[in-house]
Design an enzyme around this catalytic site. Structure first.
Site, mmCIF file in Angstrom:
data_model
loop_
_atom_site.group_PDB
_atom_site.id
_atom_site.type_symbol
_atom_site.label_atom_id
_atom_site.label_comp_id
_atom_site.label_asym_id
_atom_site.label_seq_id
_atom_site.Cartn_x
_atom_site.Cartn_y
_atom_site.Cartn_z
ATOM 1 N N ASP A 61 -56.992 4.163 58.311
ATOM 2 C CA ASP A 61 -56.265 3.548 57.209
ATOM 3 C C ASP A 61 -57.056 2.417 56.565
ATOM 4 O O ASP A 61 -58.151 2.063 57.008
ATOM 5 C CB ASP A 61 -54.913 3.017 57.710
ATOM 6 C CG ASP A 61 -53.937 4.129 58.076
ATOM 7 O OD1 ASP A 61 -54.056 5.226 57.508
ATOM 8 O OD2 ASP A 61 -53.062 3.885 58.937
ATOM 9 N N TYR A 118 -59.023 3.934 70.755
ATOM 10 C CA TYR A 118 -58.912 2.824 69.813
ATOM 11 C C TYR A 118 -58.861 1.490 70.555
ATOM 12 O O TYR A 118 -58.332 1.405 71.676
ATOM 13 C CB TYR A 118 -57.637 2.933 68.986
ATOM 14 C CG TYR A 118 -57.670 3.945 67.866
ATOM 15 C CD1 TYR A 118 -58.078 3.576 66.587
ATOM 16 C CD2 TYR A 118 -57.278 5.265 68.079
ATOM 17 C CE1 TYR A 118 -58.098 4.504 65.542
ATOM 18 C CE2 TYR A 118 -57.292 6.196 67.045
ATOM 19 C CZ TYR A 118 -57.706 5.803 65.777
ATOM 20 O OH TYR A 118 -57.729 6.723 64.764
#
Length: 261
Positions: A61, A118
C-alpha cells in the site's frame, strides 16, 4: 516466450503503493517505464498492450516499503548479463532491482509464494532519522501484554476483523507461522509470517495491539475483536511508512538465477 522473476527492494515513501493508479506514482509504473526503455518499447506498442506487464507477489500500500518483493513478466528475447546494471541505471533511486530469475512458463510470483514476512517498526523516543521508516508512538507500552497478544494471534486462522473493507478475497483465513514483538535498537518491531495476508491486516494487528500495550484494551478484549469477525472493532490507524515487506518465500528449486550470456 520466457518468464522471468525480478527481485526488487524499494522505499515506498514517495509512492501510492505498488499498483498503477491514475495521477499517482506507483512502483509498478516506475518499473514498467524503466523496462520499456530498456526493451525499446514505444508508446504505440505500449498502447497496443505490447509492453512489459508486471505481476507482483504482494501489492504493498501507499508508503509501505519492501526489503524483498518479486514481480514476474514474459519476454521473447534472451536477457543479457548486463541487465541488472542497466535496469538499475534507468529505474528510480528509490527502487533497486536485486536479481533476475528464469522460471517455468507457468510460474506465478503471486500464487507460487508459500509465505510472506512483514515487520512493523515503532519508536517511542523522537528520532528525525527514522521518521519516514517507523511510526512515532511516544507512549509507555507493556511488553508482556504485547508479547501475549502476538502469541495469541498464532492460534487463530480467521482474520476477518483485520481486513479492510472493499476486498475481493473469497475467504479471510490465514495460517500464521510466527507472530512476535522484539526490540531492535530504538524500535519495537512486530514480526509476522503467514501463508497469506489480507488487505490492511498487518497494520490492523499492529495498531490494535498498540492500544492493548498502552492499556486501552485488555487481552480478553483483543481476543473478542478477533473472534467477533468485525473490522469496525479493530484499529487500523498506524501509517504505512512503518511497514516493511521483509521476505517472500517460494518452494525450493523454483528460482534459478539467470546465467550470464
Amino acid at each position: 516466450m520466457s518468464r522471468y522473476f525480478l527481485e526488487v527492494s524499494y522505499k515506498g515513501t514517495e509512492y501510492s503503493g505498488f499498483q498503477i493508479q491514475k495521477n499517482a506514482n506507483s512502483i509498478q509504473a516506475e518499473m514498467e517505464k524503466a523496462l520499456d526503455i530498456y526493451f525499446h518499447v514505444t508508446s504505440a506498442q505500449r498502447a497496443g498492450e505490447q509492453g512489459v506487464k508486471l505481476v507482483c507477489s504482494s501489492r504493498t500500500d501507499t508508503g509501505v516499503h519492501a526489503l524483498q518483493n518479486f514481480f514476474h513478466f514474459d519476454w521473447d528475447e534472451m536477457i543479457p548479463h548486463t541487465f541488472l546494471y542497466n535496469i538499475n541505471a534507468l529505474v528510480s533511486p528509490d527502487i533497486a532491482v536485486k536479481n533476475i530469475f528464469l522460471v517455468p512458463a507457468n510460474a506465478s510470483s503471486r500464487f507460487d509464494a508459500i509465505s510472506r514476512e512483514y515487520n512493523y517498526y515503532v519508536y517511542r523516543r523522537k528520532n528525525p532519522f527514522i521518521r519516514d521508516l517507523a511510526y512515532y508512538f511516544p507512549y509507555t507500552l507493556d511488553a508482556q501484554k504485547l508479547s501475549a497478544a502476538a502469541g495469541i494471534i498464532s492460534s487463530y486462522t480467521d482474520f476477518t476483523s483485520f481486513s479492510k473493507r472493499n476486498t475481493q478475497v473469497k475467504n479471510f483465513n490465514c495460517t500464521i507461522h510466527h507472530s512476535k514483538w522484539i526490540q531492535e535498537k530504538d524500535c519495537w518491531v512486530y514480526q509476522v509470517k503467514a501463508n497469506r495476508f489480507l488487505r490492511g491486516m498487518v497494520r490492523g494487528l499492529t495498531a490494535t495491539m498498540l492500544q492493548l500495550g498502552r492499556g486501552k484494551l485488555e487481552l480478553s478484549d483483543f481476543e473478542k475483536i478477533i473472534q467477533g469477525r468485525d473490522c469496525t472493532k479493530a484499529d487500523f490507524s498506524v501509517p504505512g511508512y512503518g511497514l516493511f515487506l521483509v521476505r517472500v518465500n517460494y518452494p525450493d528449486g523454483l528460482l534459478t538465477p539467470l546465467q550470464p550470456l
